[in-house]
Design a protein around this motif. Sequence first.
Motif, PDB file in Angstrom:
ATOM      1  N   LEU A 161       0.868  -1.297  -0.014  1.00 30.91           N
ATOM      2  CA  LEU A 161      -0.078   0.109   0.111  1.00 30.91           C
ATOM      3  C   LEU A 161       0.853   1.220   0.302  1.00 30.91           C
ATOM      4  CD1 LEU A 161      -2.759  -0.679   2.514  1.00 30.91           C
ATOM      5  CD2 LEU A 161      -3.101  -0.496   0.045  1.00 30.91           C
ATOM      6  N   ILE A 162       2.003   1.181   0.650  1.00 31.53           N
ATOM      7  CA  ILE A 162       2.721   2.499   1.051  1.00 31.53           C
ATOM      8  C   ILE A 162       3.443   2.522  -0.498  1.00 31.53           C
ATOM      9  CG2 ILE A 162       4.815   3.313   2.059  1.00 31.53           C
ATOM     10  CD1 ILE A 162       4.217   1.441   4.490  1.00 31.53           C
ATOM     11  N   SER A 163       3.713   1.505  -1.099  1.00 26.60           N
ATOM     12  CA  SER A 163       4.322   1.571  -2.335  1.00 26.60           C
ATOM     13  C   SER A 163       3.371   2.034  -3.603  1.00 26.60           C
ATOM     14  CB  SER A 163       5.052   0.356  -2.797  1.00 26.60           C
ATOM     15  OG  SER A 163       5.289   0.089  -3.954  1.00 26.60           O
ATOM     16  N   GLN A 164       2.149   1.738  -3.471  1.00 31.64           N
ATOM     17  CA  GLN A 164       1.211   2.190  -4.582  1.00 31.64           C
ATOM     18  C   GLN A 164       0.798   3.484  -4.313  1.00 31.64           C
ATOM     19  OE1 GLN A 164      -2.278  -0.501  -3.866  1.00 31.64           O
ATOM     20  NE2 GLN A 164      -1.307  -1.824  -5.338  1.00 31.64           N
ATOM     21  N   LEU A 165       0.844   4.066  -3.008  1.00 33.07           N
ATOM     22  CA  LEU A 165       0.561   5.544  -2.535  1.00 33.07           C
ATOM     23  C   LEU A 165       1.685   6.475  -3.032  1.00 33.07           C
ATOM     24  CD1 LEU A 165      -1.618   5.045   0.542  1.00 33.07           C
ATOM     25  CD2 LEU A 165      -2.436   5.778  -1.517  1.00 33.07           C
ATOM     26  N   LYS A 166       2.943   5.717  -2.754  1.00 32.88           N
ATOM     27  CA  LYS A 166       4.198   6.702  -3.287  1.00 32.88           C
ATOM     28  C   LYS A 166       4.096   6.842  -4.791  1.00 32.88           C
ATOM     29  CE  LYS A 166       7.723   5.410   0.321  1.00 32.88           C
ATOM     30  NZ  LYS A 166       8.708   4.794   0.569  1.00 32.88           N
ATOM     31  N   GLN A 167       3.815   5.854  -5.455  1.00 26.98           N
ATOM     32  CA  GLN A 167       3.847   5.925  -7.038  1.00 26.98           C
ATOM     33  C   GLN A 167       2.755   7.071  -7.454  1.00 26.98           C
ATOM     34  OE1 GLN A 167       3.478   1.843  -8.551  1.00 26.98           O
ATOM     35  NE2 GLN A 167       5.365   1.422  -7.748  1.00 26.98           N
ATOM     36  N   ALA A 168       1.439   6.781  -6.640  1.00 28.57           N
ATOM     37  CA  ALA A 168       0.618   8.008  -7.023  1.00 28.57           C
ATOM     38  C   ALA A 168       0.595   9.427  -6.362  1.00 28.57           C
ATOM     39  CB  ALA A 168      -0.709   7.192  -6.657  1.00 28.57           C
ATOM     40  N   ASN A 169       1.874   9.578  -5.646  1.00 30.96           N
ATOM     41  CA  ASN A 169       1.976  10.666  -4.918  1.00 30.96           C
ATOM     42  C   ASN A 169       1.076  11.162  -4.166  1.00 30.96           C
ATOM     43  OD1 ASN A 169       4.645  11.612  -6.036  1.00 30.96           O
ATOM     44  ND2 ASN A 169       3.740  12.292  -7.872  1.00 30.96           N
ATOM     45  N   ALA A 170       0.609  10.011  -3.475  1.00 30.90           N
ATOM     46  CA  ALA A 170      -0.798  10.270  -2.503  1.00 30.90           C
ATOM     47  C   ALA A 170      -0.545   9.728  -1.101  1.00 30.90           C
ATOM     48  CB  ALA A 170      -1.948   9.515  -3.262  1.00 30.90           C
ATOM     49  N   GLU A 171       0.851   9.912  -0.574  1.00 32.54           N
ATOM     50  CA  GLU A 171       0.955   9.186   0.896  1.00 32.54           C
ATOM     51  C   GLU A 171       0.073   9.683   1.723  1.00 32.54           C
ATOM     52  OE1 GLU A 171       5.371   8.163   1.659  1.00 32.54           O
ATOM     53  OE2 GLU A 171       5.558   9.454   0.087  1.00 32.54           O
ATOM     54  N   ASP A 172      -0.385  10.740   1.687  1.00 36.00           N
ATOM     55  CA  ASP A 172      -1.094  11.702   2.644  1.00 36.00           C
ATOM     56  C   ASP A 172      -2.625  10.582   2.852  1.00 36.00           C
ATOM     57  OD1 ASP A 172      -1.731  12.431  -0.139  1.00 36.00           O
ATOM     58  OD2 ASP A 172      -2.941  13.964   0.701  1.00 36.00           O
ATOM     59  N   LYS A 173      -3.004   9.953   1.838  1.00 39.06           N
ATOM     60  CA  LYS A 173      -4.034   9.357   1.783  1.00 39.06           C
ATOM     61  C   LYS A 173      -4.050   8.026   2.314  1.00 39.06           C
ATOM     62  CE  LYS A 173      -6.438  12.066  -1.257  1.00 39.06           C
ATOM     63  NZ  LYS A 173      -7.175  13.187  -0.606  1.00 39.06           N
ATOM     64  N   TYR A 174      -3.054   7.724   3.073  1.00 34.80           N
ATOM     65  CA  TYR A 174      -2.659   6.328   3.878  1.00 34.80           C
ATOM     66  C   TYR A 174      -3.727   5.789   4.635  1.00 34.80           C
ATOM     67  CZ  TYR A 174       0.157   3.003   6.437  1.00 34.80           C
ATOM     68  OH  TYR A 174       0.441   1.823   7.151  1.00 34.80           O
ATOM     69  N   TYR A 175      -4.188   6.815   5.635  1.00 25.65           N
ATOM     70  CA  TYR A 175      -5.265   6.352   6.736  1.00 25.65           C
ATOM     71  C   TYR A 175      -6.515   6.191   5.993  1.00 25.65           C
ATOM     72  CZ  TYR A 175      -1.483   5.894  10.287  1.00 25.65           C
ATOM     73  OH  TYR A 175      -0.592   5.489  11.154  1.00 25.65           O
ATOM     74  N   ASP A 176      -6.841   7.187   4.894  1.00 23.16           N
ATOM     75  CA  ASP A 176      -8.095   7.111   4.115  1.00 23.16           C
ATOM     76  C   ASP A 176      -8.171   5.730   3.511  1.00 23.16           C
ATOM     77  OD1 ASP A 176      -8.464   9.636   4.769  1.00 23.16           O
ATOM     78  OD2 ASP A 176      -8.020  10.371   2.914  1.00 23.16           O
ATOM     79  N   VAL A 177      -6.929   5.115   2.966  1.00 15.58           N
ATOM     80  CA  VAL A 177      -7.310   3.745   2.189  1.00 15.58           C
ATOM     81  C   VAL A 177      -7.299   2.745   3.389  1.00 15.58           C
ATOM     82  CG1 VAL A 177      -5.742   1.995   1.233  1.00 15.58           C
ATOM     83  CG2 VAL A 177      -5.741   4.547   0.510  1.00 15.58           C
ATOM     84  N   LEU A 178      -6.547   2.901   4.591  1.00 13.53           N
ATOM     85  CA  LEU A 178      -6.794   1.945   5.674  1.00 13.53           C
ATOM     86  C   LEU A 178      -8.097   1.797   6.225  1.00 13.53           C
ATOM     87  CD1 LEU A 178      -3.661   2.381   7.846  1.00 13.53           C
ATOM     88  CD2 LEU A 178      -4.198   0.608   6.428  1.00 13.53           C
ATOM     89  N   ALA A 179      -8.830   2.999   6.258  1.00 15.21           N
ATOM     90  CA  ALA A 179     -10.208   2.888   6.557  1.00 15.21           C
ATOM     91  C   ALA A 179     -11.150   2.423   5.542  1.00 15.21           C
ATOM     92  CB  ALA A 179     -10.463   4.207   6.998  1.00 15.21           C
ATOM     93  N   GLU A 180     -10.909   2.540   4.371  1.00 12.15           N
ATOM     94  CA  GLU A 180     -11.416   2.217   3.160  1.00 12.15           C
ATOM     95  C   GLU A 180     -11.594   0.557   3.167  1.00 12.15           C
ATOM     96  OE1 GLU A 180     -14.035   1.831  -0.243  1.00 12.15           O
ATOM     97  OE2 GLU A 180     -13.852   2.997   1.632  1.00 12.15           O
ATOM     98  N   ILE A 181     -10.495   0.052   3.571  1.00 15.55           N
ATOM     99  CA  ILE A 181     -10.213  -1.612   3.401  1.00 15.55           C
ATOM    100  C   ILE A 181     -11.472  -2.403   4.143  1.00 15.55           C
ATOM    101  CG2 ILE A 181      -8.720  -3.311   4.018  1.00 15.55           C
ATOM    102  CD1 ILE A 181      -6.126  -1.576   3.154  1.00 15.55           C
ATOM    103  N   PRO A 182     -11.584  -2.159   5.457  1.00 22.35           N
ATOM    104  CA  PRO A 182     -12.749  -2.917   5.833  1.00 22.35           C
ATOM    105  C   PRO A 182     -14.068  -2.845   5.180  1.00 22.35           C
ATOM    106  CG  PRO A 182     -11.794  -1.805   7.599  1.00 22.35           C
ATOM    107  CD  PRO A 182     -11.192  -1.231   6.180  1.00 22.35           C
TER     108      PRO A 182
END
Length: 467
Positions: A308-329
């Motif tokens: 996930l960290i790698s995918q968000l880095k590639q998209a220049n969207a590391e700030d969305k890390y916790y948004d993605v974690l919340a979307e997973i469940p």
Amino acid sequence: MAKKILITDTILRDAHQSQAATRMRLEDMLPACEALDKVGYWSLECWGGATFDSCMRFLNEDPWERLRALKKAMPNTKLQMLLRGQNLLGYKHYADDVVDAFVKKSIENGIDVIRIFDALNDPRNMEAAIKATKKYGGHVEAAISYTESPVHNKEYFVKLSKQLEEMGADTICIKDMANLLLPYDAYELVKALKAELKVPVHLHTHNTTGTGDMTYLMAIQAGVDIIDTALSPLANGTSQPSTEAIVATLKGTEYDTGIKLEDLSDIAAHFRNVAKKLKEQGSLDPKVLNVDPNTLLYQVPGGMLSNLISQLKQANAEDKYYDVLAEIPRVRKDFGYPPLVTPTSQIVGTQAVLNVLSGERYKMITKESKGLLRGEYGKLPGEVNEEVRRKAIGNDEVITCRPADLLEPELEKYRQEAGDLAKCDEDVLSFALFPQVAKKFLEAKYAPKNDTTDDGNTVREIFVELL
């Protein structure tokens, strides 16, 4: 009843897969092998999982040669691998003839114990691999992928374990990939399994939520037979609890492992240098070393976090890390509560990333998400959100049989496709699992050594640079 606790060390596979994106090289392993072989481990996990792909894709190493080299260097310790059932080490189901051939070659090249799991806990997807492992004389460790949901409870896992024992398992492994199994729950589950099973119980967890050591201690008191640990330089965080800490904790007790701390000290010193090197080359992200109790909410395993960290880095969207974690469940619930382990962790994780980055849930749906919802990966454990399923697959029929029953034998097809590139059966299997990656790798591996380009670099050197 008290008994010696057996240890499987993961330093050569899951430890660096969970912390450093599987980037440890054979040259980093071999200097420690003689000492590792003398420790007295029940087994050493050193192959399978993501190592096969990473060897060829990133390290310019032949995974089969790695296995043979490790077997030669550690003849006295059982070598263990992780196998994704009908998916083998790839990300789709393979026909039974490919599963049979892969298991045969794995055992021939040095594997003793095959831990077989299915991401959906669908025993039908483990059947062919279990049969092949028995057929070729390997030890079948059938794994239950531990997770929590409205459909997953103690009774569910006990019933599944008994079914796997009947299918031929020599040991049952509780595979707790995200460190969700809390200490008192571990006690209850192990107690229940020990009361119902005749075969030993092996527990695998991580320290993602910071509860791994306590989980092991309670499982030991409940009668668990074997546990997975990692040598300290690559332990804890998203990896396994530390071998040294567990050995020290149990020393002199009725559960003493019989392993000497002093025997681990020099080996740990070697891997400290390896960990330092992995950190310097950027493979080891500091985030994976932290304890994150939020994992208990998100249920995200270690390897998935680094993805996930790698995918968000590639998209220049590391700030969305916790948004993605919340979307997973939320995605997981829509998809019928699959356990989050390869490949379902990647499928659910990638879909969650797309949902967050596109600003609209299921605006884009991956091919893999569609396959999961169509039943291509097996039976989903819980009820699927039908609205999401129809959005993904339209009016397509959902597969209800064993997915591999729909596959024709395909080993010969892969052999023909690989053609002259494949010089042995192992090359054919590498090609079957990762056609594009193996093609590049095998072309470079077998390129004439004097084949040079204008600037004098060998083809092999250019290949390494491109990777």
